[in-house]
Design a protein around this motif. Structure first.
Motif, PDB file in Angstrom:
ATOM      1  N   GLU A  59     -21.673   3.265 -24.557  1.00 40.70           N
ATOM      2  CA  GLU A  59     -21.531   4.636 -25.055  1.00 40.70           C
ATOM      3  C   GLU A  59     -21.068   5.585 -23.939  1.00 40.70           C
ATOM      4  OE1 GLU A  59     -24.569   8.055 -26.506  1.00 40.70           O
ATOM      5  OE2 GLU A  59     -24.806   6.083 -27.457  1.00 40.70           O
ATOM      6  N   GLN A  60     -21.663   5.477 -22.766  1.00 41.00           N
ATOM      7  CA  GLN A  60     -21.295   6.343 -21.651  1.00 41.00           C
ATOM      8  C   GLN A  60     -19.862   6.095 -21.173  1.00 41.00           C
ATOM      9  OE1 GLN A  60     -23.074   8.924 -20.341  1.00 41.00           O
ATOM     10  NE2 GLN A  60     -24.489   8.520 -22.014  1.00 41.00           N
ATOM     11  N   LYS A  80     -17.342   5.011 -22.946  1.00 44.07           N
ATOM     12  CA  LYS A  80     -16.405   5.552 -23.948  1.00 44.07           C
ATOM     13  C   LYS A  80     -16.435   7.073 -23.986  1.00 44.07           C
ATOM     14  CE  LYS A  80     -16.118   1.452 -26.730  1.00 44.07           C
ATOM     15  NZ  LYS A  80     -16.817   0.620 -27.653  1.00 44.07           N
ATOM     16  N   THR A  81     -17.630   7.653 -23.972  1.00 46.74           N
ATOM     17  CA  THR A  81     -17.759   9.115 -24.046  1.00 46.74           C
ATOM     18  C   THR A  81     -17.046   9.791 -22.887  1.00 46.74           C
ATOM     19  OG1 THR A  81     -19.879   8.971 -25.197  1.00 46.74           O
ATOM     20  CG2 THR A  81     -19.408  11.039 -24.049  1.00 46.74           C
ATOM     21  N   HIS A  82     -17.179   9.241 -21.706  1.00 50.06           N
ATOM     22  CA  HIS A  82     -16.617   9.867 -20.510  1.00 50.06           C
ATOM     23  C   HIS A  82     -15.258   9.282 -20.106  1.00 50.06           C
ATOM     24  CE1 HIS A  82     -20.210  12.232 -19.983  1.00 50.06           C
ATOM     25  NE2 HIS A  82     -20.927  11.134 -20.186  1.00 50.06           N
ATOM     26  N   ARG A  83     -14.735   8.390 -20.945  1.00 46.69           N
ATOM     27  CA  ARG A  83     -13.416   7.779 -20.715  1.00 46.69           C
ATOM     28  C   ARG A  83     -13.289   7.229 -19.287  1.00 46.69           C
ATOM     29  NH1 ARG A  83      -9.876  12.378 -23.715  1.00 46.69           N
ATOM     30  NH2 ARG A  83     -10.683  11.963 -25.788  1.00 46.69           N
ATOM     31  N   VAL A  84     -14.282   6.479 -18.908  1.00 50.19           N
ATOM     32  CA  VAL A  84     -14.335   5.901 -17.561  1.00 50.19           C
ATOM     33  C   VAL A  84     -13.206   4.883 -17.399  1.00 50.19           C
ATOM     34  CG1 VAL A  84     -15.737   4.488 -15.996  1.00 50.19           C
ATOM     35  CG2 VAL A  84     -16.808   6.277 -17.382  1.00 50.19           C
TER      36      VAL A  84
END
Length: 174
Positions: A4-5, A7-11
């Motif tokens: 989730e992190q 994807k959310t932050h487009r790492v």
């Protein structure tokens, strides 16, 4: 949660410990979708895991990194390039103003293939251990390979050897 992190932050670039990396590659490789660069280190990566991660992540730049905190965490890097690794995955070559020396007990350089202790030097080297002058003196010693006054190198306590191509192969702890 990691998925989730990411994807959310487009790492696009991620560093993981080798054990966490290994677990994710074996169980949930899809969470690495969208990454361009994946670095892992802190533990030995097996050849089998290297082959597996290259198979599952062909479009991600994968790098095995090595380095103690005493030398800015990353001192060497080996990019997995899709080829078969030898008997072990190397820790690679020095990065950014870092020098590595593989030495015998008399602090003499060893030829490729000969196992010795790995010493690190360069711009990222710490000044020593705060409040521990004896430990600092033991681990941070004068660098006989640098003519500049006051230059030191760090005794890692790790055993390594150079491969014929200049890559460093981690052997274990001294």
């Amino acid at each position: 949660e990691l998925d989730e992190q990411l994807k959310t932050h487009r790492v696009t670039t991620l560093f993981l410990t080798t054990s966490l990396f290994r677990t994710v590659v074996r169980e949930q490789t899809q969470i690495f979708e969208g990454l361009k660069t994946l670095l892992f280190g802190g533990e030995v990566l097996s050849v089998g895991d290297a082959v597996l991660c290259q198979k599952h992540l062909p479009d991600v730049m994968l790098s095995n990194v090595y380095g103690p905190t005493e030398n800015v965490t990353f001192s060497t890097s080996h990019r997995l390039n899709g080829g078969a690794e030898e008997s072990s995955v190397p820790i690679g070559k020095c990065i950014n103003a870092t020098q590595a020396y593989i030495l015998n007990d008399d602090l003499e350089p060893l030829a490729p293939g000969i196992i010795g202790e790995l010493f690190l030097a360069g711009d990222g080297l710490a000044r020593g251990y705060y409040g521990c002058p004896d430990l600092t003196a033991e681990c941070f010693i004068a660098n006989p390979f640098n003519d500049k006054p006051g230059q030191r190198m760090y005794r890692t306590g790790d055993l390594a050897r150079y491969r014929g191509n200049g890559d460093i192969e981690f052997i274990g702890r001294k």
